[in-house]
Design a protein around this motif. Structure first.
Motif, mmCIF file in Angstrom:
data_model
loop_
_atom_site.group_PDB
_atom_site.id
_atom_site.type_symbol
_atom_site.label_atom_id
_atom_site.label_comp_id
_atom_site.label_asym_id
_atom_site.label_seq_id
_atom_site.Cartn_x
_atom_site.Cartn_y
_atom_site.Cartn_z
ATOM 1 N N GLN A 116 0.870 -1.191 -0.047
ATOM 2 C CA GLN A 116 -0.168 0.075 -0.005
ATOM 3 C C GLN A 116 0.696 1.300 -0.026
ATOM 4 O OE1 GLN A 116 -2.492 -1.049 3.463
ATOM 5 N NE2 GLN A 116 -3.715 -2.159 2.202
ATOM 6 N N MET A 118 3.838 1.159 -1.381
ATOM 7 C CA MET A 118 4.377 1.517 -2.802
ATOM 8 C C MET A 118 3.534 2.068 -3.787
ATOM 9 S SD MET A 118 7.469 0.606 -2.190
ATOM 10 C CE MET A 118 7.952 0.632 -4.215
ATOM 11 N N LEU A 119 1.897 1.692 -3.318
ATOM 12 C CA LEU A 119 0.886 2.210 -4.173
ATOM 13 C C LEU A 119 0.847 3.607 -3.950
ATOM 14 C CD1 LEU A 119 -1.579 1.864 -5.863
ATOM 15 C CD2 LEU A 119 -2.976 1.467 -4.028
ATOM 16 N N ILE A 121 3.257 5.811 -3.519
ATOM 17 C CA ILE A 121 4.523 6.391 -4.018
ATOM 18 C C ILE A 121 4.352 6.330 -5.550
ATOM 19 C CG2 ILE A 121 7.045 5.879 -4.421
ATOM 20 C CD1 ILE A 121 7.405 4.848 -1.744
ATOM 21 N N GLY A 122 3.565 5.260 -6.104
ATOM 22 C CA GLY A 122 3.471 4.991 -7.564
ATOM 23 C C GLY A 122 2.366 6.131 -7.804
ATOM 24 N N CYS A 123 1.414 6.400 -6.983
ATOM 25 C CA CYS A 123 0.216 7.444 -7.396
ATOM 26 C C CYS A 123 1.073 8.771 -7.523
ATOM 27 C CB CYS A 123 -0.763 7.182 -6.530
ATOM 28 S SG CYS A 123 -1.948 5.852 -6.640
ATOM 29 N N LEU A 125 4.062 9.629 -8.388
ATOM 30 C CA LEU A 125 4.992 9.632 -9.438
ATOM 31 C C LEU A 125 4.157 9.722 -10.478
ATOM 32 C CD1 LEU A 125 7.676 6.747 -8.640
ATOM 33 C CD2 LEU A 125 8.100 9.157 -8.394
ATOM 34 N N PHE A 126 3.112 9.083 -10.751
ATOM 35 C CA PHE A 126 2.213 9.372 -11.682
ATOM 36 C C PHE A 126 1.740 10.405 -12.113
ATOM 37 C CE2 PHE A 126 -2.341 9.039 -12.949
ATOM 38 C CZ PHE A 126 -2.276 8.549 -14.629
ATOM 39 N N ALA A 227 -4.137 4.696 -2.329
ATOM 40 C CA ALA A 227 -4.006 5.485 -3.456
ATOM 41 C C ALA A 227 -4.480 6.670 -3.569
ATOM 42 C CB ALA A 227 -5.157 4.630 -4.505
ATOM 43 N N GLY A 230 -1.826 8.996 -2.162
ATOM 44 C CA GLY A 230 -0.904 9.035 -3.158
ATOM 45 C C GLY A 230 -1.365 10.160 -4.234
#
Length: 272
Positions: A116, A118-119, A121-123, A125-126, A227, A230
């Motif tokens: 979660q 990492m999610l 962080i991914g959001c 970066l997106f 999410a 993020g």
């Protein structure tokens, strides 16, 4: 029918023309986000009348807020982009602690799992990557063909995610797709064919995305909030207007940032 919700809808409508700020973010700030998502889902069930009674005042408020402030917001963003940008950043940052808390509500383990995080962080970066393509095409579409209207419909569909997913801005999506200036001009000049094309895409998108978001909120609440956290964090990079230049701009930007922070904190505290 609770027409007091019209005021909340107006607050949501105010930000609809601002790239980087989502009306669903305001709904979450006001504590009605999950209720709105449930009502959107209910529109396609036997209880649709109840959903309409709840959503109608909010929808009217959104249209009124949008209509009353579209020129004002455009003026402020054109003449005072940095202070207004810091105001929005203050509103967003002030929400983050409460989004974090709400995501952990009703669970024994008061921490997010590694996937979660990492999610989140991914959001972030997106949205940072999306920020790199903002403003790629700011032209106004002229002499529209049938395929152009289909494209506007699809753009409205994608932009509808802002109404159901905090952190995603409908105006920003329209900027990325190159139709923001076209949509803004159509709203200010009442160009109905363009407004209808984009608006119908928004309506269809809301009905579908509302069901998707409700499903993941029901099944994967903590992951969904991870999410959202993020996306909200990443939206700061999109709203960031650059550093103030003059001393007066520094003072005004700082005051608006703190004001947005305090306002969000106070509202979020009351709803929690």
């Amino acid at each position: 029918m609770n027409w007091r919700n019209t005021v909340k809808g107006m607050m949501m409508g105010v930000v609809e023309t601002v790239p980087g700020v989502s009306s669903s973010t305001i709904a979450m700030l006001l504590g009605i986000y999950e209720i709105v998502i449930h009502a959107i889902h209910t529109l396609t069930t036997n209880e649709y009348k109840k959903a309409i009674r709840f959503l109608l005042p909010i929808g009217v408020g959104i249209l009124v807020g949008l209509g009353l402030t579209i020129s004002v917001i455009s003026y402020l963003l054109e003449h005072f982009p940095i202070p207004i940008g810091f105001l929005f950043i203050g509103l967003i940052v002030g929400m983050l602690p409460f989004i974090w808390r709400d995501g952990l509500a009703s669970v024994r383990q008061q921490v997010y799992s590694f996937p979660q995080v990492m999610l989140m962080i991914g959001c972030i970066l997106f949205l940072v990557m999306l920020n790199g393509v903002v403003g790629a095409d700011a032209r106004v579409m002229m002499e529209l063909t049938f395929s152009d209207y289909v494209y506007l419909f699809i753009a409205g569909w994608f932009a509808s995610t802002a109404l159901v997913l905090p952190g995603m801005s409908g105006a920003l999506i329209l900027v990325i797709l190159g139709v923001y200036e076209t949509a803004l001009l159509a709203l200010t000049t009442f160009e109905l064919p363009v407004v209808i094309a984009i608006g119908s895409g928004v309506v269809v998108g809301i009905l579908i995305m509302g069901k998707v978001v409700r499903f993941i909120l029901t099944r994967y609440r903590r992951t969904t909030y991870a999410a959202i956290f993020g996306l909200l964090s990443g939206s700061v990079f999109i709203v960031f207007p650059g550093l103030p230049v003059t001393a007066m701009e520094w003072v005004l930007s700082s005051c608006l940032f703190v004001g947005g922070l305090v306002f969000t904190f106070q509202v979020s505290s009351k709803k929690g």
